[in-house]
Structures are given as C-alpha cells and as structure tokens.
Design a protein around this motif. Structure first.
Motif, PDB file in Angstrom:
ATOM      1  N   ILE A   1       0.832  -0.855   0.017  1.00 52.22           N
ATOM      2  CA  ILE A   1       0.058  -0.332   0.482  1.00 52.22           C
ATOM      3  C   ILE A   1       0.899   1.472   0.076  1.00 52.22           C
TER       4      ILE A   1
ATOM      5  N   GLU B   1       1.816   3.382  -2.356  1.00 44.42           N
ATOM      6  CA  GLU B   1      -0.190   4.520  -3.270  1.00 44.42           C
ATOM      7  C   GLU B   1       0.101   3.749  -4.562  1.00 44.42           C
TER       8      GLU B   1
ATOM      9  N   GLU C   1      -2.855   1.085  -7.676  1.00 46.52           N
ATOM     10  CA  GLU C   1      -4.093   1.673  -7.756  1.00 46.52           C
ATOM     11  C   GLU C   1      -4.381   0.369  -8.162  1.00 46.52           C
TER      12      GLU C   1
ATOM     13  N   ILE D   1      -4.229  -3.800  -6.384  1.00 45.60           N
ATOM     14  CA  ILE D   1      -2.724  -4.657  -5.461  1.00 45.60           C
ATOM     15  C   ILE D   1      -3.710  -6.483  -6.040  1.00 45.60           C
TER      16      ILE D   1
ATOM     17  N   LYS E   1     -10.437  -2.572  -0.070  1.00 50.69           N
ATOM     18  CA  LYS E   1     -11.544  -1.923  -1.514  1.00 50.69           C
ATOM     19  C   LYS E   1     -12.128  -0.829  -1.776  1.00 50.69           C
TER      20      LYS E   1
ATOM     21  N   SER F   1     -10.450   1.838  -1.425  1.00 52.60           N
ATOM     22  CA  SER F   1      -9.514   2.343  -2.503  1.00 52.60           C
ATOM     23  C   SER F   1      -8.487   2.068  -3.766  1.00 52.60           C
ATOM     24  N   TYR F   2      -8.494   0.562  -3.338  1.00 51.03           N
ATOM     25  CA  TYR F   2      -8.494  -0.036  -4.601  1.00 51.03           C
ATOM     26  C   TYR F   2      -8.607  -0.867  -5.494  1.00 51.03           C
ATOM     27  N   THR F   3      -8.605  -1.765  -6.317  1.00 56.34           N
ATOM     28  CA  THR F   3      -8.374  -2.505  -6.779  1.00 56.34           C
ATOM     29  C   THR F   3      -7.989  -3.767  -6.572  1.00 56.34           C
TER      30      THR F   3
END
Lengths: 258, 261
Positions: B162, B165, B167, B169, B194, B196-198
C-alpha cells in the motif's frame, strides 16, 4: 587439530618470547648487528593486503553478482564458474610469475619494476576466486521471494540487488572476504618477485616493500642469529594476525545471524 | 461501462518455453472491486495474476501473447517499463516475505525508491493502519520484520504494497500459509482496502472467495491433443453470487460444489 596446535605452540615458544614494543615498531638491523624489529614488514603486509582487497572486493563481489543475478544459466556462466574454480586452484607462485611478467618486467608503473602495487595486484588475483565464489553462493541462498517482494513494490533490478539482495547476503560475503584476506596476507610466493623486499620503511606504492612473509623467508635462511630470531617473531605475529582474521570471520557470521 | 474497467485481458496466452500454461483468456476486471481467481492447481490462475504486473518477466522462458490493457496502455508494449508497471500495480505474495530490515524500513523502502517526498513517519503509520497491523507494530517499528508472527508479517507485506500507493493490488494466495484467525484479519483488511484499491486475489479457498470477492473467475485445465500436460483456460467469469449459486458451466458447478477432483 593436532597439526594446528603443534604449529601454534612451536611458533609461540620460538617467536612469542621475542614480542616487544621495539619489535613491532623498529626497522630490522643490518646483517651482523643486534636488536631491531619488523615494523616495516607489518606495515608493508597491511599496505599490500589493503591494495589487494581494494581490487579483489569490488571485482569479486561484482563478478559474484553478475553470475547470480544477471547471467542466464547458459554455457557462458558455467564456463566462468568453472574458470573461477580453476583459478582458485592455481598455485600462488604462478600468480606471482604472471604479475611479474605483466607488471614487474614491463615496468608499466612509472618505470618501476618491483613495487607494493605489483604485490597487491598479485595477491588480488589470489583473493578473487574466493570472493567471487562466496558472493555467488551467498546470493544463491537469498530466497527468490525476497527479490520478488522488492520487484513487487516497483524496485528496479539494480535497486533490488544493492538494497535488498546484497545486504541479505552480507554475512556469507563478509565471511568469504575476510577469509580471502587472511589467505592473501600469509602468501609468500607471489610477493617474492613482485613486492620484493626492503629493509626500510615503505616508500610509496611504487617501490619495493617489506612484507612479513617475505621477511620470514629472507631472514630464516640468513646465517645471523638476530635475523633468525626476527623471522620467528614475524612468524608469530603473522600467525596471530591470520588467526585473528579467521576469528573475525567466525564472529561476523555469528553476530549478524542472530 | 468502459470507465469501470480497470484491466482488460484480450486473448492472453502465456507460455513457459514451448508449453502453454494458459490459453486465450478474455477478461474485463472491474475497477474498485475485489476479483477472485479460483480453480484447481495448475489451471494457470497464478500465472494470469502475475501477468497483470509483469512479474512473469522474471521467470526465464515465460512469454505472453495477446494484450493486457491497463489505463489505456498495453502493459506488454515495448515502450512500457515493467518497473513502472509494478509501481502502479502492487503485489502480495503467497508466503509472507518481509525484507530483512526493520518494520519501519520495510514500509519506507518502496516509498523511498519511488521518490516519495512527504512525511515518512506519517506514511508508515497510515500504511500500517490501513493494513490493520499498526497496533501490533507501533511499539516495535525499529525491530526486524521477522520478529512478527506469520499473519502479522503478511499484513506488513500488504502495508508495504500500500505504501507505494498503487492503483491495483494483486494477491497470490495471501492466506494459504496462515491460520484461520490471521486469514480472517486479512480478509477484513481486504474489505477496507477495496474502498481505495482494485484487488485481484488468487485463492484455493472457495469460502474465502465468497467472503471477499465481488467478482469471481473460474479457471480450469484440460489436456490437449498432442500437448504435454494440461492447458489452463478461463471457464467462467461473473459476479461471485452467480458463480457459486447459478453457474452457467457444468465444470464450474462441479468445482464449486466440491464434486471435482
């Protein structure tokens, strides 16, 4: 173990009793005179070994990194590793002759023949296979997951090697380097006709320089009592230095594993 | 619809040497969702996952045909730098693999090499918090990453991913080496992440797929004529609920109901 202790005890008896501050700091006496020390040879051994390390460590670690991290596992890397093993088995006197013909006889450095630099280069040829092999084998022990982890956070191959893989393999590499230095510091044959000898304090890197192993060789066969005793004393100091280096290598491998 | 697609695989075939591990995969992986890859061993799901951030480049002899579109670029275009790809698409591995450095340095490493200029202490804390491992770590940031338990190490690795940063993971069976309690904690972490991230996750544990994934892809492998070994392919890709309750393919039904090898 028995030969080790026999050698240690004999050298201790013959050389240990001669140890004094004067021995460690003074020049050897002229033939026929008494007293004196082996200060120039101690300093010379340190200088020559330092030169050898400065050449062999970067080249050797670089070679080990190349073999482990960059080379495809093809005929070339197999050939290099085989060549390295052969180099490790080349008699040290051959290394001496090689550097003699390459550097001493050609007077390549400032028209000087025998020099501390030539001696250091000869010793670096001896150290090189040890450093390459230990670096290569140390890097192989680093788990592949560690590299993957570094690549996974966006590290390039160079960053991965310098910041993750090499530090992770520090212990075996440092141990190998120290053992390589210990071996080089005790060599006589490659120094006899590269660094030669000098009864004076070192006069720069491009002049002949005294070393302990050559001092032992020269003084032990002289028909003078004082010189023979200095040879024993030098043997004692050299054995202690090499023993110390080996203990240092063990200490590194223990201290950093914990 | 197009803006909701994070990555798109178009006719992807991945080979190890001359052996095709997985064939003709078409997939649109949605943005901001958790997508699970399930299937029997050797069906190529991990291979596909690793293809998404060019991790397969590191395996000698591995090659990919087809296109993997991310952010309007083909990841396998010659002009694309794989290091840059991995910065934007992070990865968590099967076995926890912290670096032999302090906990703090484990997190800071990725950020530092990516040229992070902000407050490092703050980033370390934020990353560890997001990975739900801050409470266990806050008093021993200077200690080695190996001093943590397996589950904590894995969450440290998630925090590490993480911290750069990314986009996306990718998680390759992140819980397979962990006990059920650690697994549960990682799954809770994923629910947080999830937002903030795919996330794409490979798992052997079907309950896990049901618990964490919005979308599920089922891969299978079949022997091909004249080939050596089995070749993996994508059987079905749909919302998790559909995959487990009303799959359209017989082999999916067999697998999710446990009637498969």
């Amino acid at each position: 173990m028995i030969p080790l202790f026999l050698v240690l005890i004999y050298v201790l008896i013959q050389g240990g009793r001669l140890i004094s501050l004067q021995l460690l700091t003074e020049l050897p006496p002229a033939p026929g005179l008494e007293g004196g020390g082996i200060g120039n040879a101690i300093l010379g051994t340190i200088v020559v070994t330092l030169i050898a390390s400065l050449i062999a460590i970067p080249v050797g670690v670089g070679g080990g990194v190349y073999l482990s991290e960059y080379a495809q596992d093809g005929w070339f890397s197999k050939f290099v590793r085989f060549g390295n093993d052969v180099l490790a088995g080349v008699p040290s006197i051959i290394c001496g002759v090689f550097i003699y013909s390459l550097i001493v006889a050609t007077r390549i450095f400032f028209d000087q023949s025998f020099s501390a630099m030539a001696g250091g280069i000869a010793l670096s040829v001896l150290m090189l296979p040890t450093v390459i092999k230990t670096t290569y084998e140390g890097l192989l022990l680093v788990p592949q997951e560690m590299r993957m982890g570094a690549y996974g956070v966006g590290a390039s191959r160079f960053v991965t090697i310098t910041q993750i893989t090499l530090p992770a393999a520090f212990t075996p590499i440092a141990t190998g380097v120290v053992l390589g230095i210990a071996r080089a510091a005790g060599e006589t044959a490659p120094l006899i006709f590269t660094a030669l000898f000098s009864p004076f304090w070192p006069e720069g890197l491009f002049n002949p320089i005294a070393t302990m192993s050559v001092l032992i060789f020269n003084f032990a066969i002289m028909p003078y009592e004082a010189q023979n005793e200095l040879a024993w004393a030098a043997s004692f100091v050299l054995v202690i230095m090499i023993l110390g280096a080996n203990l240092l290598a063990r200490w590194i491998s223990h201290a950093t594993r914990a | 619809m197009a803006s909701d697609v994070c990555m798109s695989l178009q006719d992807v075939t991945i080979s190890y040497g001359s052996f095709e591990a997985v064939k003709n995969v078409y997939m649109d992986l949605p943005k901001g969702k958790v997508t699970a890859f399930i299937g029997p061993s050797g069906c190529g799901k991990s291979t596909v996952l690793r293809a998404l951030n060019r991790m397969n480049d590191l395996i000698p002899g591995c090659s990919l045909k087809g296109r993997v579109i991310f952010d309007q670029h083909d990841l396998y275009d010659k002009r694309v730098d794989p290091v840059e790809v991995r910065r934007r698409i992070g990865m968590v591995f099967q076995k926890p693999n912290p670096f032999p450095k302090s906990i703090y340095e484990n997190i800071a490493f990725g950020a530092r090499i990516n040229g992070y200029k902000g407050d490092m202490d703050e980033l370390v804390e934020r990353s560890l918090r997001k990975a739900a491992v801050w409470d266990e770590c806050k008093d021993k940031l200077k200690e080695s990453g190996f001093s943590l338990s397996g589950g904590q190490q894995q969450r440290l690795c998630i925090a590490r991913a993480i911290a750069t940063e990314p986009e996306v993971i990718l998680m390759d069976e992140p819980c397979s080496a962990l006990d059920p309690i650690s697994t549960l904690k990682i799954e809770e972490t994923m629910h947080e992440l999830k937002r903030s991230y795919t996330i794409m996750i490979v798992t052997h544990n079907m309950q896990q797929a049901v618990r964490v994934a919005d979308m599920t892809a089922f891969f299978n492998a079949e022997a091909v004529e004249g080939g050596s070994g089995k070749v993996g392919y994508l059987v079905e890709f749909n919302e998790t609920e559909n995959i487990f309750n009303s799959p359209s393919q017989q082999s999916t039904l067999d697998y999710v109901s446990g009637r498969f090898g």
